[in-house]
Structures are given as structure tokens and as C-alpha cells.
Enzyme design. Structure first.
Site, PDB file in Angstrom:
ATOM      1  N   LYS A   1       0.954  -1.298  -0.141  1.00 26.33           N
ATOM      2  CA  LYS A   1       0.076   0.093   0.192  1.00 26.33           C
ATOM      3  C   LYS A   1       0.896   1.207   0.006  1.00 26.33           C
ATOM      4  CE  LYS A   1      -4.224  -1.949   1.984  1.00 26.33           C
ATOM      5  NZ  LYS A   1      -5.210  -1.894   3.168  1.00 26.33           N
TER       6      LYS A   1
ATOM      7  N   GLY B   1      -1.370   1.522  11.776  1.00 22.42           N
ATOM      8  CA  GLY B   1      -0.887   0.965  10.637  1.00 22.42           C
ATOM      9  C   GLY B   1      -1.403   1.927   9.337  1.00 22.42           C
ATOM     10  N   GLY B   2      -1.294   1.185   8.253  1.00 20.94           N
ATOM     11  CA  GLY B   2      -1.933   1.666   6.857  1.00 20.94           C
ATOM     12  C   GLY B   2      -3.484   1.881   7.045  1.00 20.94           C
ATOM     13  N   ALA B   3      -4.006   0.674   7.573  1.00 19.48           N
ATOM     14  CA  ALA B   3      -5.498   1.058   7.605  1.00 19.48           C
ATOM     15  C   ALA B   3      -5.843   1.881   8.687  1.00 19.48           C
ATOM     16  CB  ALA B   3      -6.143  -0.262   7.836  1.00 19.48           C
TER      17      ALA B   3
ATOM     18  N   ASN C   1      -4.825   2.029  -1.674  1.00 24.26           N
ATOM     19  CA  ASN C   1      -5.473   0.681  -1.931  1.00 24.26           C
ATOM     20  C   ASN C   1      -6.013   0.710  -3.214  1.00 24.26           C
ATOM     21  OD1 ASN C   1      -7.658   1.973  -1.389  1.00 24.26           O
ATOM     22  ND2 ASN C   1      -8.746   0.291  -0.262  1.00 24.26           N
TER      23      ASN C   1
ATOM     24  N   GLY D   1      -4.669   1.242  17.115  1.00 25.16           N
ATOM     25  CA  GLY D   1      -3.890   1.006  15.640  1.00 25.16           C
ATOM     26  C   GLY D   1      -3.206   2.135  15.077  1.00 25.16           C
TER      27      GLY D   1
HETATM   28  P1  NDP Z   1      -0.278  -2.677   9.373  1.00 23.53           P
HETATM   29  O1  NDP Z   1       0.493  -3.842   9.415  1.00 23.53           O
HETATM   30  O2  NDP Z   1      -0.063  -1.604   8.435  1.00 23.53           O
HETATM   31  O3  NDP Z   1      -0.518  -2.283  11.002  1.00 23.53           O
HETATM   32  C1  NDP Z   1      -0.749  -3.400  12.052  1.00 23.53           C
HETATM   33  C2  NDP Z   1      -1.385  -2.601  13.311  1.00 23.53           C
HETATM   34  O4  NDP Z   1      -1.467  -3.659  14.233  1.00 23.53           O
HETATM   35  C3  NDP Z   1      -0.187  -1.505  13.682  1.00 23.53           C
HETATM   36  O5  NDP Z   1      -0.861  -0.941  14.493  1.00 23.53           O
HETATM   37  C4  NDP Z   1       0.298  -2.612  14.792  1.00 23.53           C
HETATM   38  O6  NDP Z   1       0.922  -1.977  15.793  1.00 23.53           O
HETATM   39  C5  NDP Z   1      -0.730  -3.431  15.446  1.00 23.53           C
HETATM   40  N1  NDP Z   1      -0.363  -4.487  15.980  1.00 23.53           N
HETATM   41  C6  NDP Z   1      -0.329  -5.743  15.340  1.00 23.53           C
HETATM   42  N2  NDP Z   1       0.010  -7.005  16.151  1.00 23.53           N
HETATM   43  C7  NDP Z   1      -0.069  -6.153  17.388  1.00 23.53           C
HETATM   44  C8  NDP Z   1      -0.040  -6.662  18.851  1.00 23.53           C
HETATM   45  N3  NDP Z   1       0.390  -7.999  18.998  1.00 23.53           N
HETATM   46  N4  NDP Z   1      -0.119  -5.934  19.726  1.00 23.53           N
HETATM   47  C9  NDP Z   1      -0.388  -4.604  19.672  1.00 23.53           C
HETATM   48  N5  NDP Z   1      -0.400  -4.051  18.343  1.00 23.53           N
HETATM   49  C10 NDP Z   1      -0.299  -4.975  17.322  1.00 23.53           C
HETATM   50  O7  NDP Z   1      -1.693  -3.492   9.025  1.00 23.53           O
HETATM   51  P2  NDP Z   1      -3.080  -2.821   8.444  1.00 23.53           P
HETATM   52  O8  NDP Z   1      -3.280  -1.438   8.823  1.00 23.53           O
HETATM   53  O9  NDP Z   1      -3.015  -2.883   6.910  1.00 23.53           O
HETATM   54  O10 NDP Z   1      -4.205  -3.532   8.882  1.00 23.53           O
HETATM   55  C11 NDP Z   1      -4.788  -3.719   9.968  1.00 23.53           C
HETATM   56  C12 NDP Z   1      -6.069  -4.397  10.277  1.00 23.53           C
HETATM   57  O11 NDP Z   1      -7.104  -3.521   9.558  1.00 23.53           O
HETATM   58  C13 NDP Z   1      -5.908  -5.926   9.693  1.00 23.53           C
HETATM   59  O12 NDP Z   1      -6.557  -6.659  10.625  1.00 23.53           O
HETATM   60  C14 NDP Z   1      -6.674  -5.927   8.578  1.00 23.53           C
HETATM   61  O13 NDP Z   1      -7.298  -7.086   8.150  1.00 23.53           O
HETATM   62  C15 NDP Z   1      -7.589  -4.926   8.674  1.00 23.53           C
HETATM   63  N6  NDP Z   1      -8.149  -4.301   7.460  1.00 23.53           N
HETATM   64  C16 NDP Z   1      -9.590  -4.164   7.071  1.00 23.53           C
HETATM   65  C17 NDP Z   1     -10.065  -3.966   5.867  1.00 23.53           C
HETATM   66  C18 NDP Z   1     -11.471  -4.102   5.598  1.00 23.53           C
HETATM   67  O14 NDP Z   1     -11.743  -3.834   4.531  1.00 23.53           O
HETATM   68  N7  NDP Z   1     -12.256  -4.663   6.758  1.00 23.53           N
HETATM   69  C19 NDP Z   1      -8.933  -3.268   5.163  1.00 23.53           C
HETATM   70  C20 NDP Z   1      -7.729  -3.204   5.530  1.00 23.53           C
HETATM   71  C21 NDP Z   1      -7.246  -3.361   6.555  1.00 23.53           C
HETATM   72  P3  NDP Z   1       2.582  -1.331  15.968  1.00 23.53           P
HETATM   73  O15 NDP Z   1       2.646   0.144  15.264  1.00 23.53           O
HETATM   74  O16 NDP Z   1       2.837  -1.201  17.498  1.00 23.53           O
HETATM   75  O17 NDP Z   1       3.431  -2.614  15.251  1.00 23.53           O
END
Ligand code: NDP
Length: 286
Positions: free
Chosen positions: A71, A132-134, A92, A130
Site C-alpha cells: 500500500k 498502521g496503514g488501515a 489501496n 492501531g
Molecule cells: P499494518 O501492518 O499496517 O498495521 C498493523 C497494526 O496492528 C499496527 O498498529 C500494529 O502496531 C498493530 N499490531 C499488530 N500486532 C499487534 C500486537 N500483537 N499488539 C499490539 N498491536 C499490534 O496493517 P493494516 O493497517 O493494513 O491492517 C490492520 C488491520 O485492518 C488488519 O487486521 C486488516 O485485516 C484490517 N483491514 C481491514 C480492511 C477491511 O476492508 N475490513 C481493510 C484494510 C485492513 P505497531 O505499530 O505497534 O506495530
């Protein structure tokens, strides 16, 4: 009479791609409108992304989705970005506009659409887990949709602070970062709680957010971005507290519907997309 055997092409570039059900709902929506369009789900490794984008351009694809892990990296291969993709810093959905590849982001708008029927967003207070990207997409679009305040809670402090700053700098909403302390207490005045981390995502379906569940109150709307499984531990807990809940399937359908409209210029049937997705995923209550 001359016949046209040339379909319009769209698709997705991601890895892993195996469990991505988007093609099913897109092709159902194309068929419903009588469009000879296809959606090709492609497994693309990071090192091959540039060639894949050039290939899509050479074959005159009308557009494609990008998912994990492309992304952000796809941006350097595109001609330009739409406004919210530029703020979010992630794409996306890529749209072929007169031979130019333009990056858009429909994740956040898809989330906003999916939650609107459960909560009027104007002036609401949000706690978002969160960064991350989403999460970036969801936070920016909620702010643009008029929420008053977004509290970002994230394990990685630098990423959480950066997202709070991004929202504060680019929108009218207030934004602050809260460290994710053990048994995080959701402030009582919160209207909307959202999980946009990957905690609870298949196959780790028993993973739970570290929240003091007593701080989840029945007046809060609780949403999860995760669609696999639709009923995450967070959604189950929130239901047991009497909260209105919104699962990630709505976001999935709505972000796809917005991409569909970018590509074809036509509004898809969201109910046809939902039905195709329910069928493909064996879900009855979508
Ligand atoms: P990223 O990898 O960009 O971000 C992941 C996020 O999850 C970060 O904030 C990360 O925190 C956090 N995280 C992961 N593992 C842990 C943990 N064990 N403890 C605490 N925090 C954790 O992923 P995306 O942003 O792309 O996706 C995030 C979620 O959104 C996914 O579950 C995805 O399935 C969902 N999604 C749903 C969509 C839909 O259409 N329904 C579309 C896009 C995404 P840190 O920064 O600390 O690493």
C-alpha cells in the site's frame, strides 16, 4: 455486426493473496450491471511490484487494488495521488485515468460508510487502536467526516504519535496519542471504539486487545476492521456489554464499492456485493 471479445481488466496485487475474497464481490457487481469486466486476484512479491504495475499499465488495466504489503511502496510507481491518499500516505486503489495511474485510498471512506448507519459521526469522540496503514486511512476519513476528537492508542509510540500529528495537521479534528498501558481504560465519554490493529485476525482468532473490559460501556459503538473472522473477541465482548457493534465486513464491501465506482463510473449494487461475499465466505448474517 462486429462483436467485442475484449474484457476490461481490474484486479488486486498482494501477498498473501490466497484468502482475498474481493474478486468474488467485484465480479458479481460487474455482472449485475452487465459490464464485461474481470477482476484478477494476483499474488505479487514486493520485488515484483514495479513490473506488475508496469504490466497492468501496458495491458491497459482499468485499475487495481493494492493490499499488504504494497500500500505504501506502490506510490513510487504511480503518476499521481488523490487528496486523501496523499494525506494518508497509502494507496489501496489505483485508477487508470486516461493512461495515468492515480492512487486513491478507499479503506477509510469504506469504514465511514459502514459505521454511518450505526452512529451519526458529527462531533463524536473516538478511541482508535492501531496506527498502521488501515488505521491511518480510518483516522483521516473519520476526521474529514466531522468527528470532534480521535485518541490514537498504539503499541509503537512513534507510529501512534505520528498518526495523531497527521490528523491534527490536516483536519479540523482534535487528535492525541495515548500509550497502550496494560488493561487500557477507555474514557467514559467515548462514543466510538475501533480496532484497526491485526489483533484477532485469522488464524490468531483468540488474541484479544489489552483493554479493561469494564471500561466498555453500553452507549459506545464498537467497531472492528477485521473481517476474518467477522465476530472477533472484541465484537463478542462488546455485544455482551450491550454495545452496538460493526464488524469488518461492512468496511470490506464499502471500500470495494467505492473502488468499483472509481473504475467504472457507475455505482454498484452493494446488496449484490454483500450476497456474493456471504456466499463465498459461508456467512449468513452479513
Ligand atoms: P499494518 O501492518 O499496517 O498495521 C498493523 C497494526 O496492528 C499496527 O498498529 C500494529 O502496531 C498493530 N499490531 C499488530 N500486532 C499487534 C500486537 N500483537 N499488539 C499490539 N498491536 C499490534 O496493517 P493494516 O493497517 O493494513 O491492517 C490492520 C488491520 O485492518 C488488519 O487486521 C486488516 O485485516 C484490517 N483491514 C481491514 C480492511 C477491511 O476492508 N475490513 C481493510 C484494510 C485492513 P505497531 O505499530 O505497534 O506495530
Amino acid at each position: 455486426m462486429s462483436k467485442n471479445f475484449l474484457s476490461e481488466l481490474t484486479g488486486s496485487f498482494a501477498t498473501p493473496a490466497l484468502e482475498n475474497p474481493t474478486g468474488v464481490m467485484m465480479e458479481a457487481a460487474y455482472q449485475y450491471l452487465g459490464l464485461d469486466w474481470r477482476y484478477i486476484n494476483c499474488e505479487i512479491q514486493p520485488d515484483d511490484l514495479k513490473d506488475a504495475v508496469l504490466g497492468a499499465k501496458a495491458m491497459n488495466w482499468r485499475g487495481f487494488n493494492c493490499s499488504i504489503p504494497h500500500k505504501v511502496s506502490v506510490i513510487s510507481h504511480l503518476d499521481d495521488l488523490g487528496e486523501s491518499a496523499r494525506i494518508i500516505g497509502a494507496v489501496n486503489t489505483v485508477v487508470n485515468r486516461d493512461g495515468k495511474l492515480i492512487g486513491e485510498n478507499t479503506d477509510g471512506r469504506g469504514f465511514v460508510e459502514s459505521v454511518k448507519s450505526s452512529l451519526e459521526l458529527t462531533n463524536k469522540r473516538v478511541v482508535l487502536f492501531g496506527a498502521g496503514g488501515a488505521a491511518r486511512a480510518v483516522a483521516v476519513e473519520l476526521a474529514l467526516a466531522g468527528v470532534a476528537q480521535i485518541t490514537i492508542v498504539n503499541r509503537n509510540q512513534a507510529r501512534g504519535e505520528e498518526l495523531a500529528q497527521l490528523v491534527a495537521d490536516n483536519t479540523l479534528a482534535g487528535a492525541e496519542y495515548h500509550a497502550w498501558t496494560k488493561q487500557y481504560q477507555i474514557p467514559a465519554e467515548t462514543d466510538l471504539v475501533i480496532n484497526v490493529t491485526s489483533i484477532g485476525l485469522y488464524p490468531n482468532v483468540d488474541a484479544e486487545l489489552d483493554i479493561d473490559t469494564d471500561s466498555i460501556k453500553s452507549h459506545m459503538v464498537v467497531a472492528d476492521g477485521i473481517f476474518n473472522p467477522p465476530e472477533t473477541r472484541l465484537i463478542q465482548t462488546a455485544k455482551s456489554k450491550g454495545c452496538t457493534t460493526v464488524n469488518g465486513l461492512g468496511m470490506l464491501v464499502q471500500q470495494g464499492a467505492i473502488a468499483f465506482e472509481y473504475w467504472t463510473g457507475k455505482a454498484p449494487s452493494v446488496s449484490v456485493m454483500k450476497a456474493a461475499l456471504s456466499d463465498a465466505l459461508d456467512i449468513t448474517d452479513l
